[in-house]
Design a protein around this motif. Structure first.
Motif, PDB file in Angstrom:
ATOM      1  N   THR A 110      21.472  53.448   0.032  1.00 26.09           N
ATOM      2  CA  THR A 110      21.386  54.855  -0.358  1.00 26.09           C
ATOM      3  C   THR A 110      20.006  55.457  -0.131  1.00 26.09           C
ATOM      4  OG1 THR A 110      20.935  54.194  -2.639  1.00 26.09           O
ATOM      5  CG2 THR A 110      23.229  54.699  -2.068  1.00 26.09           C
ATOM      6  N   LYS A 111      18.935  54.651  -0.274  1.00 28.45           N
ATOM      7  CA  LYS A 111      17.613  55.246  -0.081  1.00 28.45           C
ATOM      8  C   LYS A 111      16.518  54.300   0.411  1.00 28.45           C
ATOM      9  CE  LYS A 111      16.729  55.003  -5.038  1.00 28.45           C
ATOM     10  NZ  LYS A 111      16.344  55.726  -6.217  1.00 28.45           N
ATOM     11  N   LEU A 112      16.845  53.064   0.703  1.00 26.38           N
ATOM     12  CA  LEU A 112      15.838  52.125   1.191  1.00 26.38           C
ATOM     13  C   LEU A 112      15.514  52.433   2.648  1.00 26.38           C
ATOM     14  CD1 LEU A 112      14.153  49.488   0.890  1.00 26.38           C
ATOM     15  CD2 LEU A 112      16.177  48.273   1.699  1.00 26.38           C
ATOM     16  N   GLU A 113      14.241  52.721   2.920  1.00 19.99           N
ATOM     17  CA  GLU A 113      13.797  52.942   4.298  1.00 19.99           C
ATOM     18  C   GLU A 113      13.352  51.614   4.885  1.00 19.99           C
ATOM     19  OE1 GLU A 113      10.808  55.819   5.110  1.00 19.99           O
ATOM     20  OE2 GLU A 113      12.038  57.487   4.434  1.00 19.99           O
ATOM     21  N   LYS A 114      13.879  51.301   6.042  1.00 21.42           N
ATOM     22  CA  LYS A 114      13.535  50.052   6.719  1.00 21.42           C
ATOM     23  C   LYS A 114      13.028  50.406   8.113  1.00 21.42           C
ATOM     24  CE  LYS A 114      15.507  45.438   6.898  1.00 21.42           C
ATOM     25  NZ  LYS A 114      16.707  44.630   6.754  1.00 21.42           N
ATOM     26  N   ARG A 115      11.895  49.818   8.499  1.00 20.29           N
ATOM     27  CA  ARG A 115      11.314  50.080   9.816  1.00 20.29           C
ATOM     28  C   ARG A 115      11.671  48.943  10.754  1.00 20.29           C
ATOM     29  NH1 ARG A 115       5.536  52.618  10.962  1.00 20.29           N
ATOM     30  NH2 ARG A 115       6.622  54.170   9.758  1.00 20.29           N
ATOM     31  N   PHE A 116      12.258  49.280  11.880  1.00 23.01           N
ATOM     32  CA  PHE A 116      12.639  48.309  12.898  1.00 23.01           C
ATOM     33  C   PHE A 116      11.702  48.447  14.091  1.00 23.01           C
ATOM     34  CE2 PHE A 116      16.457  48.920  10.409  1.00 23.01           C
ATOM     35  CZ  PHE A 116      16.956  47.641  10.293  1.00 23.01           C
ATOM     36  N   TYR A 117      11.239  47.299  14.593  1.00 21.03           N
ATOM     37  CA  TYR A 117      10.274  47.266  15.692  1.00 21.03           C
ATOM     38  C   TYR A 117      10.938  46.787  16.967  1.00 21.03           C
ATOM     39  CZ  TYR A 117       6.917  47.721  11.920  1.00 21.03           C
ATOM     40  OH  TYR A 117       6.218  48.169  10.828  1.00 21.03           O
ATOM     41  N   GLN A 118      10.501  47.385  18.085  1.00 17.76           N
ATOM     42  CA  GLN A 118      10.970  46.999  19.413  1.00 17.76           C
ATOM     43  C   GLN A 118       9.744  46.785  20.293  1.00 17.76           C
ATOM     44  OE1 GLN A 118      11.546  50.541  18.637  1.00 17.76           O
ATOM     45  NE2 GLN A 118      13.102  49.927  17.157  1.00 17.76           N
ATOM     46  N   ILE A 119       9.875  45.884  21.242  1.00 16.44           N
ATOM     47  CA  ILE A 119       8.767  45.647  22.177  1.00 16.44           C
ATOM     48  C   ILE A 119       8.742  46.790  23.200  1.00 16.44           C
ATOM     49  CG2 ILE A 119      10.145  44.173  23.713  1.00 16.44           C
ATOM     50  CD1 ILE A 119       7.555  42.458  24.071  1.00 16.44           C
ATOM     51  N   ALA A 120       7.542  47.276  23.505  1.00 15.00           N
ATOM     52  CA  ALA A 120       7.350  48.315  24.518  1.00 15.00           C
ATOM     53  C   ALA A 120       7.035  47.638  25.858  1.00 15.00           C
ATOM     54  CB  ALA A 120       6.204  49.238  24.102  1.00 15.00           C
ATOM     55  N   GLU A 121       7.059  48.405  26.921  1.00 14.00           N
ATOM     56  CA  GLU A 121       6.778  47.842  28.246  1.00 14.00           C
ATOM     57  C   GLU A 121       5.390  47.223  28.287  1.00 14.00           C
ATOM     58  OE1 GLU A 121       7.568  46.306  31.732  1.00 14.00           O
ATOM     59  OE2 GLU A 121       9.053  47.341  30.510  1.00 14.00           O
ATOM     60  N   ALA A 122       4.408  47.870  27.659  1.00 13.36           N
ATOM     61  CA  ALA A 122       3.052  47.303  27.611  1.00 13.36           C
ATOM     62  C   ALA A 122       3.059  45.962  26.878  1.00 13.36           C
ATOM     63  CB  ALA A 122       2.088  48.269  26.926  1.00 13.36           C
ATOM     64  N   GLY A 123       3.896  45.836  25.871  1.00 12.26           N
ATOM     65  CA  GLY A 123       4.025  44.581  25.138  1.00 12.26           C
ATOM     66  C   GLY A 123       4.643  43.492  26.002  1.00 12.26           C
ATOM     67  N   ARG A 124       5.635  43.867  26.795  1.00 16.32           N
ATOM     68  CA  ARG A 124       6.258  42.890  27.710  1.00 16.32           C
ATOM     69  C   ARG A 124       5.225  42.371  28.720  1.00 16.32           C
ATOM     70  NH1 ARG A 124      11.496  42.550  26.750  1.00 16.32           N
ATOM     71  NH2 ARG A 124      12.575  44.365  25.925  1.00 16.32           N
ATOM     72  N   CYS A 125       4.404  43.279  29.236  1.00 12.40           N
ATOM     73  CA  CYS A 125       3.359  42.878  30.192  1.00 12.40           C
ATOM     74  C   CYS A 125       2.334  41.963  29.528  1.00 12.40           C
ATOM     75  CB  CYS A 125       2.668  44.113  30.762  1.00 12.40           C
ATOM     76  SG  CYS A 125       3.716  45.116  31.833  1.00 12.40           S
TER      77      CYS A 125
END
Length: 107
Positions: free
Chosen positions: A66-81
């Motif tokens: 109902t109100k829990l904010e959760k932050r999800f992270y993804q790798i960016a292209e710079a991170g892949r490099c």
């Protein structure tokens, strides 16, 4: 020579496999990868912030329940490099560890 921040590359490697929340990453350290690498939330969350500021990862916030904010992270292209470059670097000398199991096995 300054020591590399290996935690950064471990997190990039985990995010290269799947999107994760900080809690999910912490749980992976406690379980799946905990036998050969350790870290705790007081190291993980500041590193995620630094990595996002550096453009290596991105994030999105989602409301869970109902109100829990959760932050999800993804790798960016710079991170892949950056991850690929780190994986291709030669290893430095390995320091001996005090692994009781390995010592018993050896003996």
């Amino acid at each position: 020579m300054a020591q590399k921040n290996v935690l950064r590359y471990v997190i990039l490697g985990l995010l290269s496999k799947q999107e994760c929340a900080g809690y999910d990453i912490k749980k992976l350290f406690e379980g799946e990868i905990g036998d050969f690498w350790s870290s705790n939330h007081s190291q993980i969350y500041p590193e995620l912030k630094k990595m996002e500021d550096a453009g290596l990862i991105t994030s999105r916030t989602e409301i869970v329940g109902t109100k829990l904010e959760k932050r999800f992270y993804q790798i960016a292209e710079a991170g892949r490099c950056a991850l690929k470059e780190w994986q291709q670097e030669p290893l430095g000398p390995l320091l001996p560890s005090k692994d009781e199991f390995a010592m018993k096995l050896y003996l």
